[in-house]
Design a protein around this motif. Structure first.
Motif, PDB file in Angstrom:
ATOM      1  N   GLN B  53       0.827  -1.209   0.000  1.00 12.94           N
ATOM      2  CA  GLN B  53       0.000   0.000   0.000  1.00 12.94           C
ATOM      3  C   GLN B  53       0.860   1.257   0.000  1.00 12.94           C
ATOM      4  O   GLN B  53       0.584   2.206  -0.732  1.00 12.94           O
ATOM      5  N   THR B  54       1.896   1.243   0.816  1.00 13.49           N
ATOM      6  CA  THR B  54       2.735   2.442   0.948  1.00 13.49           C
ATOM      7  C   THR B  54       3.356   2.812  -0.393  1.00 13.49           C
ATOM      8  O   THR B  54       3.303   3.960  -0.833  1.00 13.49           O
ATOM      9  N   ILE B  55       3.913   1.785  -0.998  1.00  5.19           N
ATOM     10  CA  ILE B  55       4.624   2.043  -2.254  1.00  5.19           C
ATOM     11  C   ILE B  55       3.633   2.466  -3.331  1.00  5.19           C
ATOM     12  O   ILE B  55       3.909   3.338  -4.160  1.00  5.19           O
ATOM     13  N   LYS B  60       1.302   6.560  -6.729  1.00 11.59           N
ATOM     14  CA  LYS B  60       0.081   7.253  -7.167  1.00 11.59           C
ATOM     15  C   LYS B  60       0.260   8.760  -7.046  1.00 11.59           C
ATOM     16  O   LYS B  60      -0.110   9.510  -7.935  1.00 11.59           O
ATOM     17  N   ALA B  61       0.825   9.166  -5.924  1.00 10.04           N
ATOM     18  CA  ALA B  61       0.953  10.604  -5.671  1.00 10.04           C
ATOM     19  C   ALA B  61       1.866  11.260  -6.690  1.00 10.04           C
ATOM     20  O   ALA B  61       1.718  12.439  -7.006  1.00 10.04           O
ATOM     21  N   PHE B 178       8.858  -6.611   2.077  1.00  8.39           N
ATOM     22  CA  PHE B 178      10.170  -6.068   1.727  1.00  8.39           C
ATOM     23  C   PHE B 178      10.055  -4.703   1.069  1.00  8.39           C
ATOM     24  O   PHE B 178      10.973  -3.909   1.109  1.00  8.39           O
ATOM     25  N   SER B 179       8.868  -4.423   0.474  1.00  6.53           N
ATOM     26  CA  SER B 179       8.743  -3.168  -0.270  1.00  6.53           C
ATOM     27  C   SER B 179       8.954  -1.964   0.642  1.00  6.53           C
ATOM     28  O   SER B 179       9.596  -0.993   0.259  1.00  6.53           O
ATOM     29  N   ILE B 180       8.423  -2.056   1.870  1.00  2.00           N
ATOM     30  CA  ILE B 180       8.556  -0.905   2.765  1.00  2.00           C
ATOM     31  C   ILE B 180      10.015  -0.723   3.177  1.00  2.00           C
ATOM     32  O   ILE B 180      10.535   0.389   3.197  1.00  2.00           O
ATOM     33  N   LYS B 181      10.672  -1.860   3.431  1.00  2.00           N
ATOM     34  CA  LYS B 181      12.092  -1.777   3.805  1.00  2.00           C
ATOM     35  C   LYS B 181      12.889  -1.095   2.695  1.00  2.00           C
ATOM     36  O   LYS B 181      13.737  -0.242   2.944  1.00  2.00           O
ATOM     37  N   PHE B 182      12.576  -1.497   1.467  1.00  2.00           N
ATOM     38  CA  PHE B 182      13.323  -0.924   0.356  1.00  2.00           C
ATOM     39  C   PHE B 182      13.012   0.551   0.186  1.00  2.00           C
ATOM     40  O   PHE B 182      13.881   1.340  -0.158  1.00  2.00           O
ATOM     41  N   GLY B 221      15.075   8.389  -6.722  1.00  2.00           N
ATOM     42  CA  GLY B 221      14.255   7.662  -5.762  1.00  2.00           C
ATOM     43  C   GLY B 221      13.031   7.050  -6.407  1.00  2.00           C
ATOM     44  O   GLY B 221      12.679   5.898  -6.143  1.00  2.00           O
ATOM     45  N   LEU B 222      12.382   7.827  -7.291  1.00  2.00           N
ATOM     46  CA  LEU B 222      11.138   7.324  -7.881  1.00  2.00           C
ATOM     47  C   LEU B 222      11.404   6.196  -8.857  1.00  2.00           C
ATOM     48  O   LEU B 222      10.644   5.219  -8.893  1.00  2.00           O
ATOM     49  N   THR B 223      12.482   6.310  -9.619  1.00  2.00           N
ATOM     50  CA  THR B 223      12.809   5.202 -10.525  1.00  2.00           C
ATOM     51  C   THR B 223      13.050   3.944  -9.708  1.00  2.00           C
ATOM     52  O   THR B 223      12.543   2.865 -10.041  1.00  2.00           O
ATOM     53  N   ALA B 224      13.813   4.114  -8.630  1.00  2.00           N
ATOM     54  CA  ALA B 224      14.092   2.957  -7.776  1.00  2.00           C
ATOM     55  C   ALA B 224      12.800   2.407  -7.190  1.00  2.00           C
ATOM     56  O   ALA B 224      12.600   1.191  -7.122  1.00  2.00           O
ATOM     57  N   THR B 225      11.895   3.311  -6.787  1.00  2.00           N
ATOM     58  CA  THR B 225      10.628   2.864  -6.208  1.00  2.00           C
ATOM     59  C   THR B 225       9.824   2.066  -7.222  1.00  2.00           C
ATOM     60  O   THR B 225       9.186   1.073  -6.883  1.00  2.00           O
ATOM     61  N   TYR B 226       9.892   2.516  -8.464  1.00  2.00           N
ATOM     62  CA  TYR B 226       9.145   1.799  -9.485  1.00  2.00           C
ATOM     63  C   TYR B 226       9.712   0.389  -9.665  1.00  2.00           C
ATOM     64  O   TYR B 226       8.953  -0.571  -9.854  1.00  2.00           O
ATOM     65  N   ILE B 227      11.018   0.268  -9.577  1.00  3.16           N
ATOM     66  CA  ILE B 227      11.635  -1.053  -9.686  1.00  3.16           C
ATOM     67  C   ILE B 227      11.174  -1.943  -8.543  1.00  3.16           C
ATOM     68  O   ILE B 227      10.855  -3.128  -8.728  1.00  3.16           O
ATOM     69  N   VAL B 228      11.110  -1.363  -7.347  1.00  2.00           N
ATOM     70  CA  VAL B 228      10.627  -2.132  -6.198  1.00  2.00           C
ATOM     71  C   VAL B 228       9.181  -2.568  -6.433  1.00  2.00           C
ATOM     72  O   VAL B 228       8.797  -3.705  -6.130  1.00  2.00           O
ATOM     73  N   PHE B 229       8.398  -1.679  -7.010  1.00  2.85           N
ATOM     74  CA  PHE B 229       6.997  -2.013  -7.308  1.00  2.85           C
ATOM     75  C   PHE B 229       6.931  -3.169  -8.296  1.00  2.85           C
ATOM     76  O   PHE B 229       6.143  -4.120  -8.109  1.00  2.85           O
ATOM     77  N   ALA B 230       7.758  -3.111  -9.322  1.00  4.14           N
ATOM     78  CA  ALA B 230       7.769  -4.205 -10.302  1.00  4.14           C
ATOM     79  C   ALA B 230       8.167  -5.511  -9.638  1.00  4.14           C
ATOM     80  O   ALA B 230       7.552  -6.564  -9.884  1.00  4.14           O
ATOM     81  N   SER B 231       9.161  -5.434  -8.749  1.00  2.00           N
ATOM     82  CA  SER B 231       9.570  -6.644  -8.040  1.00  2.00           C
ATOM     83  C   SER B 231       8.438  -7.186  -7.177  1.00  2.00           C
ATOM     84  O   SER B 231       8.241  -8.394  -7.076  1.00  2.00           O
TER      85      SER B 231
END
Lengths: 533, 420
Positions: B53-55, B60-61, B178-182, B221-231
């Motif tokens: 949810q956090t990610i 979304k924002a 793991f998404s939140i940790k990342f 940060g956002l690119t990295a976040t997107y990668i985490v989302f894909a994972s």
């Protein structure tokens, strides 16, 4: 099916010498007494403590070795750049890292290793029930040969280096013995892996051989049928019918076969039988085979009479009966594949470290050999590179370990893939619709049994990797030698500069040249792997 | 024996007619999934994909993901008009900022940023910055284009969950903590890098420089976040594959060794029906997997290139630092390099691991099926059909068709900098 006495010899029986040796030097932590009496590998707390103790001892001794032999290195360190120092340190310690990886992995896997051999035993039992015997005796021989070769190589490298290249007047030089420990322990660990892998390969091959036996028997059976046809008109009729009409083939044949068998018994008993039928069993047992007793290969059942053999050889022509057998073989094949995967999982980190070690040491040894021929100084632990002959032996030993493992993994995976071919041979030779369906179904299954050996999924252990690694070693060696050459040339230039400066210093114009040459010298020391004399 | 099994068959059919009433036959095999939240089916208010949810809200924002409407606990709707407009607006702002940044990079004002950091090579810095900007812009573009397909993928996953819940009474959990940790790791690394960078600046700093640095960090940060989302998405799919495999594993011969023939018969009777469900689910999962691949692959390729470049240059810098100064390592550059390396290697590991795991699970299904031995022709035909289909259907998560992403990629990526 649970029998109090084991019907097959456990594989571990062959490992006795290896286990005692491994236990002694601290490669495996498992319980000694249980192994001796029950041939099982079980967890043991004492073994673990002993092994940890040995590990600590080795680490301390090895560091002591590096310390005591590194004095000449330390004087060189001042002229070395940090990078060279770090790389040298890494090369020195990679052997230790490899040994620690082996031992720690063995500690973590101590419970699972026993399960693995238990699974192999179960597989052996199932194979036995399918009359497919695996000969374990060669494994003990193999282990002995490997151990012998390890001893010969280790002792040769150790002694020849000690006698030729170590100053043995000092009592500290005895520490040089420690330099052989990491490789020795690593080799012992890898012998476990290699021999177990070989055992798996043997099992795959046993399955293949069983299938091939079915084929050859059926071929003989067919030739017998054809040969028989010429003699007997009535049976010829039946046989031709059964061959020409595949769907009814098996039932007809079975009938025919029972008939023949029954008549054979009758003729043996001496009861009344027709003259033409008397010929058939004799023709069958002698003419077509040319040998009196036809037992399947590796089937050493002494009570095998010609009658039982006859029942055997028709196996492929009886589809429903053979389906069971093929199914079982297929399941065993899958189980062996799974065991292979599990084994690969247990040894994945040791293999990774071994491959890294092999690559680095091979390159380093060759490079230092080059340096030694150019009369440049090399790290003290690589002093074996000073003698080309010892270097060759070291290289053969190191690369032999790596290549043998890769080769064996590759072969095992090939043997597992061969099963499908052997299975299809059965289908082709039987020429029976029902059997063909079964074969098709099972070969689809076999296609999905995969056993590929890899090091943690990073690369697979096959010939392709070997080719890549050898290419890598060559190119790195060339790069290193070119750097070395460039550094040598730069050094010569500096020397001539310095001599020029010395003469020019008399005149009194040396300052800017001096600056320049010192910066050049910096460059040289950073790019060089080793310090120069 | 025969009538007995017939009765069972009938009961099964009855249950099938009223599937919602009683969650039928929960196997011991599935206990791992049983433990997970059983009550979620009665909580429509509970947001879907609670684990990530956090990610999701971060993405979304920032306009990378559509602000979808939750129609029910198993369905997502397209975003409402104002929300859509908001995403559009955010993206516009992002592009405007990018253009502004590129412009300000051209002005001599920015030169201070580079020279203050490293004397050795500013070109690397430039390339890194441009790569980052490029990757992020591409991410935004691709995300804007894939709005619908992302919602579709999510809906497919939810539909699958719903079916599993209805048929087996199991709510699949996602294990995506793991998404939140990342997310925290990314934020921490980026904040630290900003701190280091501002610390290194000397003299008067104009506000545009601050904007530049800040936006650069946000982009990273956002690119990295997107990668985490894909994972995370891959992990979700992986868990579904695992569920299918476990279901199938219940029929494998090695699980049934101890049973007597009668039990075996009863057990295998359920197989045709279950296998149908399994094949359908597997196919759907493959489709989902493929569409995730299509959505993300371009971004992932870019990210891999960027991250590969960053890792290499940072290693290089570290080595230069170690070698040239004779052991006197500038702690500033050391921290800087380590922060980057930590961020990128952990992301690369996460990505290749989740891709590798999902691919492995997807390919294991046929291997497990090969372990199912049916007595009758019917079973064999069922098995054969699937096995034939999957012979040449090796599933792989590719980076835009260039290469498959798994551990071996990681090996190659880490291998090349060493040789350089």
């Amino acid at each position: 099916m649970s029998q109090p006495t084991p019907i097959v010899q456990p594989l571990l029986l062959q490992f006795q010498q290896l286990f005692f040796l491994s236990k002694l030097v601290g490669v495996l932590p498992q319980d000694l007494t249980k192994f001796r009496f029950k041939n099982v590998l079980e967890k043991s707390r004492n073994g673990m403590i002993y092994m940890l103790g040995m590990l600590m001892l080795y680490i301390v001794l090895y560091n002591l070795l590096i310390y005591s032999f590194g004095e000449e290195d330390r004087s060189l360190k001042a002229t070395q750049s940090t990078l060279t120092f770090v790389i040298g340190l890494f090369l020195t310690y990679i052997g230790l890292i490899m040994m620690v990886t082996d031992q720690v992995t063995a500690l973590f896997n101590q419970g699972r290793l026993g399960d693995l051999y238990e699974r192999i035993r179960v597989v052996d039992e199932r194979l036995y029930r399918e009359q497919c015997l695996v000969d374990n005796s060669t494994i003990a021989k193999r282990i002995r040969i490997m151990l012998l070769m390890t001893f010969v190589f280790e002792l040769f490298i150790l002694l020849s280096t000690y006698v030729k290249l170590v100053d043995y007047t000092q009592w500290l030089s005895i520490l040089w013995i420690v330099s052989a420990i990491p490789t020795f322990i690593n080799t012992l660990d890898k012998i476990w892996f290699a021999v177990s892998l070989y055992a798996l390969k043997e099992r795959f091959e046993a399955i293949n051989a069983t299938l091939e036996d079915l084929v050859t028997e059926h071929e003989k059976f067919l030739t017998w049928l054809n040969g028989d046809d010429r003699n007997n008109s009535i049976e010829e009729h039946a046989a031709v019918e059964s061959v020409s009409q595949p769907p009814q083939y098996d039932t007809n044949l079975e009938y025919l076969y029972k008939e023949l068998g029954g008549i054979d018994v009758g003729s043996l008993r001496g009861s009344g039988s027709k003259g033409k039928n008397k010929v058939a069993p004799i023709a069958h047992s002698l003419n077509s085979f040319g040998e009196s007793i036809q037992s399947p290969r590796k089937l050493q059942q002494s009570n095998a009479t010609p009658m039982i053999n006859m029942a055997h050889e028709s196996e492929l022509s009886n589809a429903t009966k053979v389906e069971e057998k093929l199914n079982n073989l297929c399941q065993v094949h899958d189980e062996i594949c799974e065991i292979g995967k599990a084994m690969n999982g247990l040894w994945s980190y040791p293999i990774l470290s071994l491959m890294a070690y092999g690559f680095l040491i091979f390159t380093a040894q060759l490079y230092f050999l080059y340096c030694a021929t150019r009369a440049q100084s090399i790290p003290s632990l690589f002093r074996s590179a000073k003698s080309p002959f010892i270097t060759v032996v070291v290289l053969i030993y190191t690369s032999g370990k790596c290549i043998y493992l890769i080769y064996l993994s590759w072969k095992t995976s090939l043997a597992s893939k061969r099963t499908g071919i052997s299975l299809h041979k059965c289908g082709v030779v039987a020429d029976d619709n029902l059997l063909y369906e079964i074969v098709n179904h099972l070969s689809l299954k076999l296609l999905n049994h995969s056993v590929d050996f890899s090091a943690c999924g990073f690369f697979t252990l096959d010939m392709e990797t070997l080719y890549g690694v050898s290419g890598g070693i060559t190119s790195y060696l060339i790069i290193l030698i070119q750097f070395n050459l460039a550094a040598q040339q730069a050094k010569d230039a500096i020397n001539s500069f310095n001599s020029f400066n010395d003469t020019a210093g008399l005149v009194g114009a040396a300052t800017e040249f001096g600056n320049e040459s010192s910066s050049l010298f910096d460059l040289v020391t950073t790019t060089m792997m080793t310090p120069l004399n | 024996m025969c009538p007995n099994s017939w009765v069972i068959e009938m009961a099964l059919h009855k249950e099938l007619l009223h599937p919602q009433l009683n969650p039928r036959r929960i196997r011991p095999v599935n206990q791992a999934f049983m433990r997970s939240t059983r009550g979620t089916n009665t909580l429509p208010a509970n947001p879907v994909f609670a684990d990530i949810q956090t990610i999701l809200s971060v993405l979304k924002a920032t306009g990378l993901l559509p602000i979808y409407e939750q129609l029910s606990s198993f369905e997502l709707g397209p975003p409402t008009k104002p929300n859509e407009f908001y995403s559009f607006f955010v993206r516009g702002v992002v592009h405007a900022l990018t253009i502004f940044n590129i412009y300000s990079l051209m002005t001599p004002n920015s030169a201070k940023l580079f020279i203050s950091l490293r004397e050795t090579d500013n070109v690397n810095q430039w390339i890194e910055l441009l790569l980052c900007i490029f990757t992020y812009t591409l991410t935004v573009f691709v995300c804007a284009r894939n709005t619908k397909s992302i919602i579709q993928v999510m809906n497919e996953i939810l539909k699958l969950d719903q079916e599993v819940l209805r048929q087996f009474g199991i709510a699949l959990s996602n294990h995506c903590n793991f998404s939140i940790k990342f997310l925290v790791l990314i934020a921490a690394c980026q904040a630290y890098i900003i701190f280091l960078r501002i610390n290194a600046l000397s003299g008067a700093v104009s506000p545009t420089t601050y904007i530049l640095i800040g936006f650069y960090a946000i982009q990273n940060g956002l690119t990295a976040t997107y990668i985490v989302f894909a994972s995370a998405l891959l992990r979700i799919v992986c868990i579904r594959f695992q569920f299918v495999n476990q279901l199938l594993n219940g029929y494998a011969y090695n699980r049934l060794l101890g049973k007597n023939p009668r039990q075996l018969q009863l057990h295998m009777d359920k197989f045709p029906e279950d296998s149908l469900y399994i094949y359908r689910t597997h196919n759907r999962l493959l489709r989902i997997y493929k569409s995730i691949n299509e959505c993300c692959s371009l971004i992932i390729v870019c990210f891999l290139g960027y991250s590969f470049y960053t890792v290499t240059t940072n290693w290089y810098n570290l080595f230069v630092q170690i070698t040239s100064n004779k052991g006197v390592i500038s702690s500033h550059i050391m921290q800087w390099c380590l922060a980057w390396l930590c961020l990128h290697t952990s992301l690369l590991t996460l990505l290749s691991r989740s891709c590798g795991a999902t691919t492995h699970e997807a390919n294991t299904t046929s291997q497990i099926l090969a372990r199912v031995y049916g007595k009758s022709k019917e079973f064999q035909n069922i098995i054969d059909k699937f096995l034939t289909k999957s012979i040449k259907q090796e599933v792989q998560f590719t980076a835009y068709g260039f290469f498959a992403i798994d551990n071996s990629t990681l090996f190659k990526v880490s291998y090349t900098p060493i040789s350089w």
